[in-house]
Scaffold this active site. Sequence first.
Site, PDB file in Angstrom:
ATOM      1  N   ARG A  38      -2.447   1.301  -6.571  1.00 51.17           N
ATOM      2  CA  ARG A  38      -1.697   0.997  -5.354  1.00 51.17           C
ATOM      3  C   ARG A  38      -0.680   2.116  -5.118  1.00 51.17           C
ATOM      4  O   ARG A  38      -0.128   2.690  -6.068  1.00 51.17           O
ATOM      5  CB  ARG A  38      -0.936  -0.329  -5.495  1.00 51.17           C
TER       6      ARG A  38
ATOM      7  N   HIS B 226      -8.517   4.798   0.580  1.00 47.57           N
ATOM      8  CA  HIS B 226      -8.648   3.508  -0.117  1.00 47.57           C
ATOM      9  C   HIS B 226     -10.113   3.059  -0.186  1.00 47.57           C
ATOM     10  O   HIS B 226     -10.465   1.972   0.279  1.00 47.57           O
ATOM     11  CB  HIS B 226      -7.781   2.435   0.567  1.00 47.57           C
TER      12      HIS B 226
END
Length: 314
Positions: free
Chosen positions: A229, A277
């Site tokens: 993250r 991502h």
Amino acid sequence: MNILFCFPRVQAEPWVAELRKNLPDARIEVWQAAAVDPLMADYGVVWAPPQAFIDEQSRAPGSRMKALFNLGAGVDALMQLDLPAHLPVVRLQDAGMGPQMVEYVLHAVARHVRELDVYEAALKSGDWPFRKPRARADFPVGVLGLGVLGSQVAQALHGLGYPVNGWSQSPKQMAGVQCFHGAAGLDDFLAATRILVCLLPLTPQTENVLNASSLGRLQAGAYVINVARGGHVVDADLIALLDSGHLAGAMLDVFRTEPLPSEHPFWRHPKITLTPHISARTLRSESLAQIAGKIQALERGDALDGVVNRSRGY
Ligand code: NAP
Ligand code: GLV
């Protein structure tokens, strides 16, 4: 049994159709905000739902929610919501993400160690370069997080002949991996690491873990791969260490704000490679098959894997 699907960013129909194939006797609908007479669900299948979903389905009169299934491995977005303490939250475990994550990290490691970026740039400008081969033994890889994904990545790197270190919360033993744990083990892990792979969950304990102090403890010329993250990294500290030369480069798949804002310095930094991502996508059929299996297990009264420990946050 009633199930509500709430994944605001995707086209819901194919997901609902796939879930119906797995659970033909269930009533499965897409959640609508502010519905006049909402279906009250036994289970929610969600990714980043709004707080209104939680309030309606777990607190309003008639609510009967027994568990919330997260359509991803990381539950940090869900943990930001105000969730009833009694409501079990279940995350995806692998569900096809393991092989994707292994592929991505092996690619990033090989690209750096084999200098594929250097060859690519040289060939584009018409050069035919010769460089000395680099030995894997000189590139010990450290994997932060030895869970479902981190352990597969660590094993794959070991299988290729890299020296591998791993760091987790609790002590572990893993063939071919030098294991460190807890805050007390972090400095030794970092000092033994030249390529850092972050596969930690984002929790209050792990937020900003990649900062000037920790990144500064990596071996000189270290390379950073963040597939966990964006909140794990202090962006300005990473850039400062790239600019100072302590870090050779970084491959980043995740960011504090996604999409990465156009003015962010990561976009143009010559030592940073970005991906949007995609290191391990949620695969529809694998994920929904796993969730359907777990719903059936819950209905039978069986114990489940992958239930989030709410006090740890993962
Ligand atoms: P997991 O199975 O829960 O593993 C988490 C690992 O992190 C465990 O080994 C855990 O230690 C360790 N850990 C947690 N907090 C720690 C702390 N404070 N100090 C040291 N170690 C700590 O999770 P996973 O399924 O492997 O997924 C990891 C993360 O990858 C997810 O949370 C998600 O954010 C990210 N992810 C990203 C993508 C993407 O596309 N970019 C895709 C999937 C997942 P213990 O084993 O001792 O508990
Ligand atoms: C993706 O980032 C996930 O957590 O599954």
